[in-house]
Structure formats: structure tokens, C-alpha cells
Design an enzyme around this catalytic site. Structure first.
Site, mmCIF file in Angstrom:
data_model
loop_
_atom_site.group_PDB
_atom_site.id
_atom_site.type_symbol
_atom_site.label_atom_id
_atom_site.label_comp_id
_atom_site.label_asym_id
_atom_site.label_seq_id
_atom_site.Cartn_x
_atom_site.Cartn_y
_atom_site.Cartn_z
ATOM 1 N N CYS A 132 -80.703 -19.158 41.358
ATOM 2 C CA CYS A 132 -80.996 -18.916 42.786
ATOM 3 C C CYS A 132 -82.430 -19.279 43.168
ATOM 4 O O CYS A 132 -82.673 -19.934 44.185
ATOM 5 C CB CYS A 132 -80.729 -17.454 43.127
ATOM 6 S SG CYS A 132 -81.343 -16.281 41.912
ATOM 7 N N HIS A 252 -84.584 -14.169 48.280
ATOM 8 C CA HIS A 252 -85.795 -14.341 47.491
ATOM 9 C C HIS A 252 -86.854 -15.037 48.356
ATOM 10 O O HIS A 252 -86.522 -15.904 49.166
ATOM 11 C CB HIS A 252 -85.541 -15.248 46.282
ATOM 12 C CG HIS A 252 -84.608 -14.675 45.264
ATOM 13 N ND1 HIS A 252 -84.348 -13.325 45.136
ATOM 14 C CD2 HIS A 252 -83.877 -15.281 44.285
ATOM 15 C CE1 HIS A 252 -83.505 -13.139 44.140
ATOM 16 N NE2 HIS A 252 -83.194 -14.302 43.610
#
Lengths: 348, 348
Positions: A132, A252
Site C-alpha cells: 500500500c 497513509h
């Protein structure tokens, strides 16, 4: 195995944090799906999930589950992928694997469609979905590399707990409640489920994601370093990473320093390049306090970039703040995009 | 004005986040205090604070408050310092100022005692305490500069809300409760009280601390950049910073990249230097998951350093994870240390 009604898809790990998002996104998108099979561990088998007004019963994944499946999206952990992806391939299924099991294998393409779509066609049955934190960084940096060349990346990450699964979300919720009630926090999962020690993540920051390697870097950091070089086709590019887990649930963020290969550029040159980049949205207006945050990027498919500014001492250096939903573009959506391109380009 | 019983001290902003910590630390420490005066705004005047078994009534700060005060520790915001520090100096008081009001003035020493204690003696009545995020960074980097020379710093910060005062702690608590109760979060303070927009900090990350400057950097980032150069006496040192506010209460963490001036060093060389440095504690044992975190550093006086590792591509490059309590070493303790050194060295 395509029939007139479309392709047979399977989702392995359908009840997990990423698997749930994959099913939700497949419902929103227009993939030509004939049959959708939802697979899981024995433990979660029997659950029922509604997909396009139809109830699907989750089945335990086993080798024969992949008979007549065209594309299987794996998101159930590395050991499941190691065991079952070869079985799926043996049965003619193309696997898009969202674990780290095959990412660095030479004969497995590692793909972010906006960056290296063409690598998909070199597949031998397995295409890997990157980590990710890697996906959002290379999605934002590839356009800069194409425009100016990249000669260095230094990244410090700000990562959500959902990267460690649904149970990490629960741990953050429980610890937050405990702390606010002046109770001692119970830490049983983070930073890494299988590691020796566990620390509270609520109202804290943990500079460890995944296990430590011999060289003092964590596996998460090495994934960012090695995967970025592979996806960008820049094996010699200096990349360094510090990965930090933080107390938020989804998305994130990354503080990224890059050296570009061209002199005399300004921050607005980079902004212009990124404004025209596929899958990237520039949110960068300091005078009006416009910049992306984990909450603002949540549940969105794009990669958001803000705080683009020139280093004050190095003419070739620039700083960027890159944010994206780790479960969407960082996992589910990128996986589905790979499946879409497999189908559109007839690369099955 | 010293008498046989010691010095007369005043704390300005005694009821604030840092002021409270100053009073608590003065209670633990052995400064030769004759009289302690606690000063505040009109609003907080009248409150009573117990100090060494004696109740002290907080008084409203005004110019005449400083009559017969030897040392005044200011921590009540820049505008109060601008107004009252000159009044104190006029009355013969030496001011240790914890705001940004005078930090970059050429005739005001900016001091981290472990780094540049000798600068104290050049004072003209005011000594400035640096910004919290600067203090912990230069405390950890000065020993490396002495040993090897520093030629570049790139830092990304992970900063606690208490840097914005007690009310920011309340905002984080309230928003966290709202989020956990599935209520909408009310944001009225962060990222910056006086700025146009406010965003939730709970379960989020805000890449803005203090207001934006014309150049796209925030004032917090410019403080780190300019103050580090001044304290280290390295006006030409390239320093770059990205400052991010995060949902924890106390202690700042920093992901710091440095270039050193010596070739062929290993991470353990740097660890050895830092193990022998004043005020620094190395917590760095990846095999046993030992590294500092905001919670582990909370209420401690030292600067903690972990994750020390060599860059994989640049022989002179190293990465460090620096953590310290922003209210203690980042504010109250550093302020008191300056007062201690003023007294010990008779530099009043």
C-alpha cells in the site's frame, strides 16, 4: 473461460479488511462479471455477503475452488497465497495477489496500472499488487520521473492501522476508549501480530511496521525500497524509507523528498505535471490551508498530493505530502484495476 | 539581588501547559530559590498552586511584577513576551523566554545547554528557549556534528497536540470521544487557533503546524530550519523540515536524515557517539523491538534516539528516530536548565 455473460471472478479473503473493500468496489464498478465466488478461511466460511442484490455464501478456499475461475483476487495473507495461488494457476486462473508472497519474483509483474500497465502482459499466471505505501508513492512520482527524471527518494511514512487488518482497527478503538477512561491500555497485536512485543498504538506512534530485517530496516521499509525500484524500472534509484504506524484508521500519508534530474524547476512546475497525471489529484493551496489528510482521502480512489515545495538549499530537491486510502488505491482498487486491464487488453 | 537564601524566580504563564510543567520540575530540582512568583493573565490570576508545601497565589503579570525578580521564565505566548520581557529586563531581571518572540534576534542567545551553553553568557537580559521540535533534534545531532561534521539535515516530524497548549489536548480528547460515539467531530482550534480553517486532529494527521509563510513552508518548519542553524553555529548548513501534527498528547518524534562529513562510518559508530552524549539516551535494539515512542518518552527529561541506520545508497547518509517530551526537554526542562546554568556560572 469467458462466456457471453463475462468472466468468473473469485475473491480470496473476502471477509478481511481489504477483501470487504474489493467486494464493495466490484459492486460499484462495471467489470463484466459472470460469477463471483467469495472465498475465505474455514473460520469465516458460511458467512453471507450481499452483492448486487444477491446473497453469496462465503466458501472455504481450497484448490478446487478455482475450477472455472478466470481471475482470482487474493488478499488473505502471504501463506494462503503461497499455498493456493499455484493451485489456481494450475487450473487456468490468473491470480492478482495482494500479498508480499510473489512481489519480488522475477517472473511476476508488480503493477500499479497508472505506472507500468504494460508489465501485466508478461505475467505467467500471477500478477502482484504492490504494498500500500509503495503504490501511492510511485503513482505520484512516476509522472515526475517521466517529466524530469528522478535521482533520489527519501520517504517518512504516516501509516494507518488498517494496514494490519480489521483486528488492528479494533485494537485502536479499544485502546482509545481505555485511555480516555483512564484505564491501562491492552496491546496484543501491534506493531506486528507475530512479533515478541506489543505496544499501544492509541495516542502513540510506533516506528515499526512488519518485522525487522538483519540490516536494521523493517520489512515494510524494504518493501517500499525494493518494490519502488521494480515498478519504476529503476533498479539503481536510491530509495530510503522510514515507516511509522500511527493512530488513525484509514489512509497513509507520506512525507517524500525527491531529487529530480533537471535544474531550475519550481514547485509550480511539479504541480503542473501532477495536475495532468492519471489517478493523481493535487490539493495544494497553503494560503487557503488546502492539503490532503488521512481523513480527507478516506474511501477515495485517487492519490492526493499537497505541500509541494522546493528545498531551500538544493536546486534539484523537492518535498511532497502524498496521501491515499491504503485499503482502496493501496489495495482493493489497485487490485481491481489490474483485473480491469487484464480484461480490457485481453491479457488473460 | 541574590540573597543568602538564593534567587527570586518568576514563572510567567504559570497556569499554561508548559508553565505547569515548569512549576512541577522546579519542585523536583535543587535550584537555590528564595522566592517563587507565579504570574499569569488577568483571567487565571487568583488561582492557587502548591509549591514545596506552600500555597502560592497566581498574580496577574504586569511590569512591576518583576521588581526584585532575578530570573523570569516566560511561557505565556509571544505577545506577552514582547510586552513584558523588556519591562522585566529594565528592572534588572534576566528573562528566559520560551516563545518565538526573540529567538532569531542577533543579540539574543538561543540555547540548548548541552549544545551551546557558552552562548548564555552573551545575553543582554534575554535568553531564548528554542522551539520544542528544534531542541530535541539539535540535542541529538550536535554530538554527531562534533564527532564527524554534519553537511545536511532533512527532517519529517510527528508532533503531539500539547505543543498547541492545554486546549489542544482537550480538543483531541473531545474529538476522540465524538468519533468513537459515531458523532461528528467539532474542530475549533487545530491546526492553528488564529487561522481561517480548522480540521479534526483525532484519528487524523495535519501537515500544518503554525501558519504558512509566503514560501510555502509553515512557520514551524521555518523555526526548525533557522533555529537549528543558529544553535549549531552553522548558518550555511542545509536543513529542511516537514512538520506534521498527530493525535497524541505529549512527546514529539522525528524521522531525521543526516549527511555526515566522514566516509566509511557504520550505524554503530553513530550509536557509540550518542551513547556518550549528555542528555541523550540511545534506545536502539531492533532485534528486541527496542525504540523510543511518544508514550515511552513522556514526562522524561532526556532525548531518546533509536532506529539508527545507514542509508543503503549513500555512504555518508544516516537515518535516526528522535523522540522527546515536547513539554519537558522541549520546553520546561530546557528553560530551567538555562536558569540553572545562569546561576551555576554566575552569568546573571
Amino acid at each position: 473461460m469467458e462466456n457471453s455473460n463475462g468472466y468468473n471472478l473469485a475473491v480470496v479473503g473476502a471477509t478481511g479488511a481489504v477483501g470487504q473493500k474489493i467486494v464493495q468496489l466490484l459492486e460499484k464498478k462495471d467489470l463484466p462479471i459472470n460469477d463471483l465466488k467469495l472465498l475465505s478461511s474455514e473460520r469465516s466460511a458460511g458467512k453471507k455477503i450481499v452483492f448486487k442484490n444477491r446473497e453469496i455464501t462465503v466458501e472455504a478456499a481450497e484448490p478446487d475452488s478455482f475450477e472455472a475461475v478466470d481471475i482470482a483476487l487474493f488478499s488473505a495473507g502471504g501463506s494462503i497465497s503461497k499455498r493456493l495461488a499455484p493451485e489456481a494457476v494450475k487450473r487456468g486462473t490468473v491470480v492478482v495477489d495482494n500479498t508480499s508472497a510473489y512481489r519480488m519474483d522475477d517472473d511476476v509483474p508488480l503493477v500499479v496500472p497508472e505506472v507500468n500497465e504494460d508489465d501485466i502482459k508478461k505475467h505467467n499466471g500471477i500478477i502482484a499488487n504492490p504494498n500500500c505505501s509503495t503504490i501511492q508513492m510511485v503513482a505520484a512520482l512516476k509522472p515526475l520521473h517521466e517529466a524530469y527524471g528522478l535521482s533520489r527518494i527519501i520517504v517518512s511514512t504516516y501509516q494507518a492501522v488498517s494496514g494490519a487488518g480489521n483486528s488492528a482497527n479494533e485494537e485502536l478503538k479499544n485502546q482509545s476508549k481505555q485511555f480516555l477512561n483512564n484505564e491501562e491500555m491492552t496491546a496484543e497485536l501491534l506493531p506486528v501480530k507475530g512479533d515478541k512485543k506489543h505496544y499501544p498504538i492509541a495516542f502513540n506512534a510506533l516506528p515499526q511496521i512488519d518485522v525487522f530485517q538483519e540490516n536494521g530496516y523493517t520489512f515494510e521499509e524494504m518493501k517500499m525500497i525494493n518494490e519502488s525500484k521494480k515498478i519504476l524500472h529503476l533498479p539503481e534509484l536510491p530509495v530510503s524509507a522510514t515507516c511509522v504506524r500511527l493512530p488513525f484508521f484509514q489512509s497513509h500519508a507520506e512525507s517524500v523528498y525527491v531529487d529530480v534530474d533537471k535544474d531550475g524547476l519550481s514547485a509550480s512546475d511539479l504541480q503542473d505535471v501532477l495536475r495532468n497525471a492519471e489517478g493523481v489529484i493535487v490539493e495544494d493551496d497553503p494560503a487557503n490551508q488546502v492539503y490532503p489528510t488521512p481523513l480527507s482521502a478516506m474511501n477515495k480512489e485517487e492519490v492526493f498530493v499537497g505541500r509541494i515545495r522546493k528545498d531551500m538549499d538544493h536546486d534539484n530537491g523537492f518535498h511532497l505530502w502524498i496521501v491515499s486510502d491504503n485499503l482502496i488505491k493501496g489495495a482493493a482498487w489497485n487490485t481491481i484495476q489490474i483485473a480491469e486491464r487484464l480484461i480490457e487488453n485481453k491479457w488473460l
